[in-house]
Write a protein that holds these residues in place. Sequence first.
Motif, PDB file in Angstrom:
ATOM      1  N   ASP A  97       0.829  -1.204   0.000  1.00 55.33           N
ATOM      2  CA  ASP A  97       0.000   0.000   0.000  1.00 55.33           C
ATOM      3  C   ASP A  97       0.867   1.259   0.000  1.00 55.33           C
ATOM      4  OD1 ASP A  97      -2.383  -1.366  -0.079  1.00 55.33           O
ATOM      5  OD2 ASP A  97      -2.675  -1.354   2.089  1.00 55.33           O
ATOM      6  N   ALA A  98       1.948   1.237   0.776  1.00 54.73           N
ATOM      7  CA  ALA A  98       2.847   2.399   0.807  1.00 54.73           C
ATOM      8  C   ALA A  98       3.543   2.574  -0.532  1.00 54.73           C
ATOM      9  CB  ALA A  98       3.872   2.242   1.928  1.00 54.73           C
ATOM     10  N   ALA A  99       3.947   1.467  -1.154  1.00 54.69           N
ATOM     11  CA  ALA A  99       4.592   1.541  -2.466  1.00 54.69           C
ATOM     12  C   ALA A  99       3.624   2.110  -3.504  1.00 54.69           C
ATOM     13  CB  ALA A  99       5.073   0.161  -2.892  1.00 54.69           C
ATOM     14  N   ILE A 100       2.385   1.644  -3.471  1.00 59.02           N
ATOM     15  CA  ILE A 100       1.361   2.160  -4.387  1.00 59.02           C
ATOM     16  C   ILE A 100       1.238   3.675  -4.234  1.00 59.02           C
ATOM     17  CG2 ILE A 100      -1.155   2.256  -4.733  1.00 59.02           C
ATOM     18  CD1 ILE A 100      -1.129  -0.819  -4.261  1.00 59.02           C
ATOM     19  N   SER A 101       1.227   4.134  -2.999  1.00 57.99           N
ATOM     20  CA  SER A 101       1.099   5.566  -2.731  1.00 57.99           C
ATOM     21  C   SER A 101       2.249   6.368  -3.340  1.00 57.99           C
ATOM     22  CB  SER A 101       1.035   5.799  -1.221  1.00 57.99           C
ATOM     23  OG  SER A 101       1.013   7.181  -0.928  1.00 57.99           O
ATOM     24  N   LYS A 102       3.458   5.833  -3.247  1.00 54.14           N
ATOM     25  CA  LYS A 102       4.627   6.539  -3.795  1.00 54.14           C
ATOM     26  C   LYS A 102       4.561   6.615  -5.320  1.00 54.14           C
ATOM     27  CE  LYS A 102       6.203   7.122   0.287  1.00 54.14           C
ATOM     28  NZ  LYS A 102       5.964   8.434   0.946  1.00 54.14           N
ATOM     29  N   TYR A 103       4.184   5.515  -5.964  1.00 56.41           N
ATOM     30  CA  TYR A 103       4.075   5.547  -7.429  1.00 56.41           C
ATOM     31  C   TYR A 103       2.976   6.517  -7.864  1.00 56.41           C
ATOM     32  CZ  TYR A 103       7.184   1.496  -7.748  1.00 56.41           C
ATOM     33  OH  TYR A 103       8.270   0.659  -7.678  1.00 56.41           O
ATOM     34  N   GLU A 104       1.881   6.544  -7.126  1.00 63.66           N
ATOM     35  CA  GLU A 104       0.808   7.495  -7.448  1.00 63.66           C
ATOM     36  C   GLU A 104       1.305   8.932  -7.314  1.00 63.66           C
ATOM     37  OE1 GLU A 104      -3.205   4.928  -6.301  1.00 63.66           O
ATOM     38  OE2 GLU A 104      -2.229   6.138  -4.748  1.00 63.66           O
ATOM     39  N   GLN A 105       2.153   9.157  -6.314  1.00 61.01           N
ATOM     40  CA  GLN A 105       2.717  10.495  -6.104  1.00 61.01           C
ATOM     41  C   GLN A 105       3.584  10.912  -7.292  1.00 61.01           C
ATOM     42  OE1 GLN A 105       4.356  10.695  -2.150  1.00 61.01           O
ATOM     43  NE2 GLN A 105       5.174  12.761  -2.434  1.00 61.01           N
ATOM     44  N   VAL A 106       4.345   9.972  -7.830  1.00 65.23           N
ATOM     45  CA  VAL A 106       5.161  10.270  -9.013  1.00 65.23           C
ATOM     46  C   VAL A 106       4.274  10.630 -10.193  1.00 65.23           C
ATOM     47  CG1 VAL A 106       6.780   9.335 -10.703  1.00 65.23           C
ATOM     48  CG2 VAL A 106       7.068   8.784  -8.285  1.00 65.23           C
ATOM     49  N   LEU A 107       3.206   9.854 -10.399  1.00 63.23           N
ATOM     50  CA  LEU A 107       2.358  10.059 -11.572  1.00 63.23           C
ATOM     51  C   LEU A 107       1.544  11.340 -11.492  1.00 63.23           C
ATOM     52  CD1 LEU A 107       1.219   6.383 -12.254  1.00 63.23           C
ATOM     53  CD2 LEU A 107       2.908   7.748 -13.494  1.00 63.23           C
ATOM     54  N   GLU A 108       1.369  11.868 -10.297  1.00 59.76           N
ATOM     55  CA  GLU A 108       0.717  13.174 -10.169  1.00 59.76           C
ATOM     56  C   GLU A 108       1.566  14.264 -10.824  1.00 59.76           C
ATOM     57  OE1 GLU A 108      -0.013  13.853  -6.052  1.00 59.76           O
ATOM     58  OE2 GLU A 108      -1.516  12.248  -5.886  1.00 59.76           O
ATOM     59  N   GLN A 109       2.882  14.078 -10.756  1.00 64.61           N
ATOM     60  CA  GLN A 109       3.801  15.060 -11.350  1.00 64.61           C
ATOM     61  C   GLN A 109       4.180  14.699 -12.774  1.00 64.61           C
ATOM     62  OE1 GLN A 109       7.194  15.924  -8.595  1.00 64.61           O
ATOM     63  NE2 GLN A 109       6.311  14.224  -7.474  1.00 64.61           N
ATOM     64  N   GLN A 110       4.373  13.396 -13.015  1.00 60.94           N
ATOM     65  CA  GLN A 110       4.827  12.916 -14.325  1.00 60.94           C
ATOM     66  C   GLN A 110       3.886  11.811 -14.805  1.00 60.94           C
ATOM     67  OE1 GLN A 110       8.910  11.661 -13.800  1.00 60.94           O
ATOM     68  NE2 GLN A 110       9.676  13.746 -13.638  1.00 60.94           N
ATOM     69  N   PRO A 111       2.758  12.170 -15.395  1.00 60.46           N
ATOM     70  CA  PRO A 111       1.751  11.166 -15.780  1.00 60.46           C
ATOM     71  C   PRO A 111       2.250  10.107 -16.753  1.00 60.46           C
ATOM     72  CG  PRO A 111       0.856  13.389 -15.892  1.00 60.46           C
ATOM     73  CD  PRO A 111       2.323  13.539 -15.685  1.00 60.46           C
ATOM     74  N   ASP A 112       3.346  10.396 -17.457  1.00 60.25           N
ATOM     75  CA  ASP A 112       3.861   9.440 -18.435  1.00 60.25           C
ATOM     76  C   ASP A 112       5.129   8.735 -17.961  1.00 60.25           C
ATOM     77  OD1 ASP A 112       1.825   9.975 -20.306  1.00 60.25           O
ATOM     78  OD2 ASP A 112       2.882  11.765 -20.990  1.00 60.25           O
ATOM     79  N   ASN A 113       5.400   8.772 -16.663  1.00 59.97           N
ATOM     80  CA  ASN A 113       6.582   8.086 -16.140  1.00 59.97           C
ATOM     81  C   ASN A 113       6.392   6.580 -16.271  1.00 59.97           C
ATOM     82  OD1 ASN A 113       8.258   6.718 -13.954  1.00 59.97           O
ATOM     83  ND2 ASN A 113       9.028   8.802 -13.796  1.00 59.97           N
ATOM     84  N   ALA A 114       7.107   5.979 -17.227  1.00 57.76           N
ATOM     85  CA  ALA A 114       6.846   4.588 -17.614  1.00 57.76           C
ATOM     86  C   ALA A 114       7.091   3.601 -16.478  1.00 57.76           C
ATOM     87  CB  ALA A 114       7.695   4.221 -18.827  1.00 57.76           C
ATOM     88  N   ILE A 115       8.152   3.816 -15.718  1.00 57.72           N
ATOM     89  CA  ILE A 115       8.463   2.887 -14.621  1.00 57.72           C
ATOM     90  C   ILE A 115       7.338   2.894 -13.590  1.00 57.72           C
ATOM     91  CG2 ILE A 115      10.023   2.459 -12.682  1.00 57.72           C
ATOM     92  CD1 ILE A 115      12.305   3.481 -14.449  1.00 57.72           C
ATOM     93  N   SER A 116       6.870   4.074 -13.237  1.00 61.50           N
ATOM     94  CA  SER A 116       5.803   4.167 -12.241  1.00 61.50           C
ATOM     95  C   SER A 116       4.494   3.608 -12.772  1.00 61.50           C
ATOM     96  CB  SER A 116       5.620   5.627 -11.804  1.00 61.50           C
ATOM     97  OG  SER A 116       6.770   6.080 -11.120  1.00 61.50           O
ATOM     98  N   ILE A 117       4.203   3.847 -14.051  1.00 64.47           N
ATOM     99  CA  ILE A 117       2.991   3.284 -14.663  1.00 64.47           C
ATOM    100  C   ILE A 117       3.042   1.759 -14.576  1.00 64.47           C
ATOM    101  CG2 ILE A 117       1.777   2.930 -16.847  1.00 64.47           C
ATOM    102  CD1 ILE A 117       2.612   5.814 -17.589  1.00 64.47           C
ATOM    103  N   ASN A 118       4.172   1.203 -14.983  1.00 60.26           N
ATOM    104  CA  ASN A 118       4.328  -0.251 -14.988  1.00 60.26           C
ATOM    105  C   ASN A 118       4.214  -0.844 -13.585  1.00 60.26           C
ATOM    106  OD1 ASN A 118       5.380  -2.830 -16.437  1.00 60.26           O
ATOM    107  ND2 ASN A 118       6.728  -2.597 -14.681  1.00 60.26           N
ATOM    108  N   ASN A 119       4.966  -0.274 -12.652  1.00 66.31           N
ATOM    109  CA  ASN A 119       5.008  -0.852 -11.311  1.00 66.31           C
ATOM    110  C   ASN A 119       3.691  -0.667 -10.568  1.00 66.31           C
ATOM    111  OD1 ASN A 119       7.601  -1.335 -12.097  1.00 66.31           O
ATOM    112  ND2 ASN A 119       8.583  -0.156 -10.481  1.00 66.31           N
ATOM    113  N   LEU A 120       3.037   0.475 -10.787  1.00 59.89           N
ATOM    114  CA  LEU A 120       1.747   0.700 -10.142  1.00 59.89           C
ATOM    115  C   LEU A 120       0.697  -0.258 -10.691  1.00 59.89           C
ATOM    116  CD1 LEU A 120      -0.100   2.234  -8.239  1.00 59.89           C
ATOM    117  CD2 LEU A 120      -0.378   3.994 -10.015  1.00 59.89           C
TER     118      LEU A 120
END
Length: 230
Positions: A97-120
């Motif tokens: 759950d904490a990891a999900i939150s961090k990836y969501e935080q990245v995508l708020e700033q960078q919606p096309d961040n591929a690593i975060s999209i994939n991992n989330l």
Amino acid sequence: LNTIIEENPEHASAHGLLGAVYLTQRDYASAEQQFQRQIEIEPKAAGGYVQLAQARAAQQNLDGAAEAYNSGLNVLPDTPQLLIGLAGVLERQQDYDAAISKYEQVLEQQPDNAISINNLAALLSDHRTDAASLEKAAELAEKLEKTNQPAFLDTAGWVYYRKGDYDKALPLLKRVVDEAPQVPVFQYHLGMTYFQKGDKAAAREHLTLATDGDYSYQGIEEARATLESL
């Protein structure tokens, strides 16, 4: 590097590079010392925190790695590089759950961040079962389908598998295995999809490839159990 540092003790990059050399030699104490010195000289550069965290993670000190990333985030809030690194550590600690939150935080700033999209997408499909999470994973999977990276395409296919859309999952996962047949987790995903489609021969073939070795990945027990049932 030691000569450079002797001449210029405040040379942050030299400390970072020397730490990387020590890390390669598995001299973790010396590596950490150099990375900490790098951070002292340049506290507002993310690289030092990342390298310190990596040195600690290499020693299986995940709490220490998380501490390094959090120290960086205290100085550099919302920095994607640090958030992604921290999320990776949280995944290894099984704090999904904490990891999900961090990836969501990245995508708020960078919606096309591929690593975060994939991992989330992977975390939502593997560790959440509610309809909203699976729908969000499917939205992310559509973005991954546009890439040519086997790992990203595998995530997309597995998301569709988790949603029960085996017809959509199958061609993607076949493409992944065609491009990277040596990766056992890809074979597992394709084998399970064939199993759900009722193609026992194909399921057996791919699940055998997924388990016929000293492999360790999330799902290998399911792969073995399913293979035994065929």
